[in-house]
Motif scaffolding. Structure first.
Motif, PDB file in Angstrom:
ATOM      1  N   CYS A  84     -29.852  18.449   3.915  1.00  0.00           N
ATOM      2  CA  CYS A  84     -27.646  18.134   4.662  1.00  0.00           C
ATOM      3  C   CYS A  84     -27.222  17.672   3.262  1.00  0.00           C
ATOM      4  N   PRO A  85     -27.888  17.588   2.481  1.00  0.00           N
ATOM      5  CA  PRO A  85     -26.851  16.391   1.418  1.00  0.00           C
ATOM      6  C   PRO A  85     -25.326  16.100   1.875  1.00  0.00           C
TER       7      PRO A  85
ATOM      8  N   ASP B 208     -22.012  13.209   2.732  1.00  0.00           N
ATOM      9  CA  ASP B 208     -21.337  13.061   1.143  1.00  0.00           C
ATOM     10  C   ASP B 208     -20.487  11.508   1.534  1.00  0.00           C
ATOM     11  N   VAL B 209     -19.289  10.990   0.529  1.00  0.00           N
ATOM     12  CA  VAL B 209     -18.490   9.767   1.515  1.00  0.00           C
ATOM     13  C   VAL B 209     -17.840  10.136   2.178  1.00  0.00           C
ATOM     14  N   ALA B 210     -17.093  11.789   2.595  1.00  0.00           N
ATOM     15  CA  ALA B 210     -16.280  11.847   3.502  1.00  0.00           C
ATOM     16  C   ALA B 210     -16.747  11.673   5.118  1.00  0.00           C
ATOM     17  N   HIS B 211     -18.113  12.705   4.954  1.00  0.00           N
ATOM     18  CA  HIS B 211     -18.806  12.797   6.326  1.00  0.00           C
ATOM     19  C   HIS B 211     -19.030  10.816   6.678  1.00  0.00           C
ATOM     20  N   GLN B 212     -19.512  10.211   5.205  1.00  0.00           N
ATOM     21  CA  GLN B 212     -19.719   8.558   5.924  1.00  0.00           C
ATOM     22  C   GLN B 212     -18.693   8.030   6.034  1.00  0.00           C
TER      23      GLN B 212
ATOM     24  N   LEU C 218     -18.160   5.393   9.200  1.00  0.00           N
ATOM     25  CA  LEU C 218     -18.373   4.232   9.322  1.00  0.00           C
ATOM     26  C   LEU C 218     -16.712   3.946  10.363  1.00  0.00           C
ATOM     27  N   GLN C 219     -15.515   4.578  10.062  1.00  0.00           N
ATOM     28  CA  GLN C 219     -13.970   4.709  11.366  1.00  0.00           C
ATOM     29  C   GLN C 219     -14.425   4.458  12.501  1.00  0.00           C
ATOM     30  N   ALA C 220     -14.891   5.062  12.541  1.00  0.00           N
ATOM     31  CA  ALA C 220     -15.664   5.551  14.257  1.00  0.00           C
ATOM     32  C   ALA C 220     -16.675   4.481  14.884  1.00  0.00           C
ATOM     33  N   GLU C 221     -17.220   3.375  13.859  1.00  0.00           N
ATOM     34  CA  GLU C 221     -17.590   2.467  14.668  1.00  0.00           C
ATOM     35  C   GLU C 221     -17.134   1.019  13.779  1.00  0.00           C
ATOM     36  N   ASP C 222     -15.429   1.626  13.573  1.00  0.00           N
ATOM     37  CA  ASP C 222     -14.592   0.520  12.753  1.00  0.00           C
ATOM     38  C   ASP C 222     -15.056  -0.539  11.594  1.00  0.00           C
ATOM     39  N   TYR C 223     -15.153   0.168  10.964  1.00  0.00           N
ATOM     40  CA  TYR C 223     -15.264  -0.132   9.639  1.00  0.00           C
ATOM     41  C   TYR C 223     -17.168  -0.923  10.137  1.00  0.00           C
ATOM     42  N   ASN C 224     -18.073  -0.379  10.990  1.00  0.00           N
ATOM     43  CA  ASN C 224     -18.868  -1.549  10.772  1.00  0.00           C
ATOM     44  C   ASN C 224     -20.878  -1.244  10.330  1.00  0.00           C
ATOM     45  N   SER C 225     -20.935  -1.351   8.706  1.00  0.00           N
ATOM     46  CA  SER C 225     -21.893  -0.240   8.579  1.00  0.00           C
ATOM     47  C   SER C 225     -22.695  -0.310   8.971  1.00  0.00           C
TER      48      SER C 225
ATOM     49  N   ALA D 120     -23.584  -0.515  12.655  1.00  0.00           N
ATOM     50  CA  ALA D 120     -22.908   0.545  14.154  1.00  0.00           C
ATOM     51  C   ALA D 120     -22.798   1.650  13.427  1.00  0.00           C
ATOM     52  N   ALA D 121     -22.567   2.145  11.643  1.00  0.00           N
ATOM     53  CA  ALA D 121     -21.996   3.434  11.886  1.00  0.00           C
ATOM     54  C   ALA D 121     -23.480   4.230  10.982  1.00  0.00           C
ATOM     55  N   ALA D 122     -24.483   3.655  11.379  1.00  0.00           N
ATOM     56  CA  ALA D 122     -25.816   3.755  10.800  1.00  0.00           C
ATOM     57  C   ALA D 122     -26.520   3.828  11.382  1.00  0.00           C
ATOM     58  N   GLU D 123     -26.184   3.861  13.013  1.00  0.00           N
ATOM     59  CA  GLU D 123     -27.040   3.487  14.035  1.00  0.00           C
ATOM     60  C   GLU D 123     -26.408   5.367  14.918  1.00  0.00           C
ATOM     61  N   ARG D 124     -24.830   4.561  14.852  1.00  0.00           N
ATOM     62  CA  ARG D 124     -24.543   6.212  15.229  1.00  0.00           C
ATOM     63  C   ARG D 124     -25.143   7.571  13.933  1.00  0.00           C
ATOM     64  N   ILE D 125     -25.128   6.961  12.910  1.00  0.00           N
ATOM     65  CA  ILE D 125     -25.369   7.973  12.063  1.00  0.00           C
ATOM     66  C   ILE D 125     -27.587   8.746  12.778  1.00  0.00           C
TER      67      ILE D 125
END
Length: 119
Positions: free
Chosen positions: A35-36, A40-44, A48-55, A57-62
């Protein structure tokens, strides 16, 4: 094309670290290959926004997103598009008998409509 920000670049590195560490049993690698469009930038940026740009935490959320999606839809359907013709193809009975029902018409963009009736 949207430029990649430092936060997006760091998120990409964090996702690679998760994928190469063996965490999530390779789910990030499998998801990004199957599912590339969901990497993409929009999904990533949304993660990031959901985790206040903490990358990190965003990776863990993904990772959690893909783990939950796999639990919900199973290995065979988790990496298919979430549509009635793909990942939800075996849910016809559940979607047509009970609280949720698919309507016969589609909206102006051609999307299927679902009705919620708890009575």
């Amino acid at each position: 094309m949207t430029a990649r920000t430092p936060a997006l670049n760091q998120l990409e590195k964090d996702l690679i670290n998760i994928a190469t560490s063996g965490r999530g049993e390779g789910i990030i690698s499998r998801a990004s290959e199957a599912c590339p469009q969901l990497f993409d930038v929009a999904h990533q940026t949304a993660f990031l926004q959901a985790e206040d740009y903490n990358s990190g935490a965003a990776a863990e959320r993904i990772l959690r997103y893909w783990e939950e999606r796999t639990k919900l839809f199973g290995e065979n359907h988790a990496f298919l598009p979430l549509s009635q013709r793909a990942a939800l193809s075996n849910d016809d009975i559940a979607l047509t008998s009970g609280v949720f029902q698919l309507l016969p018409q589609k909206d102006s963009a051609g999307r299927m409509l679902m009705m919620f009736d708890p009575s």
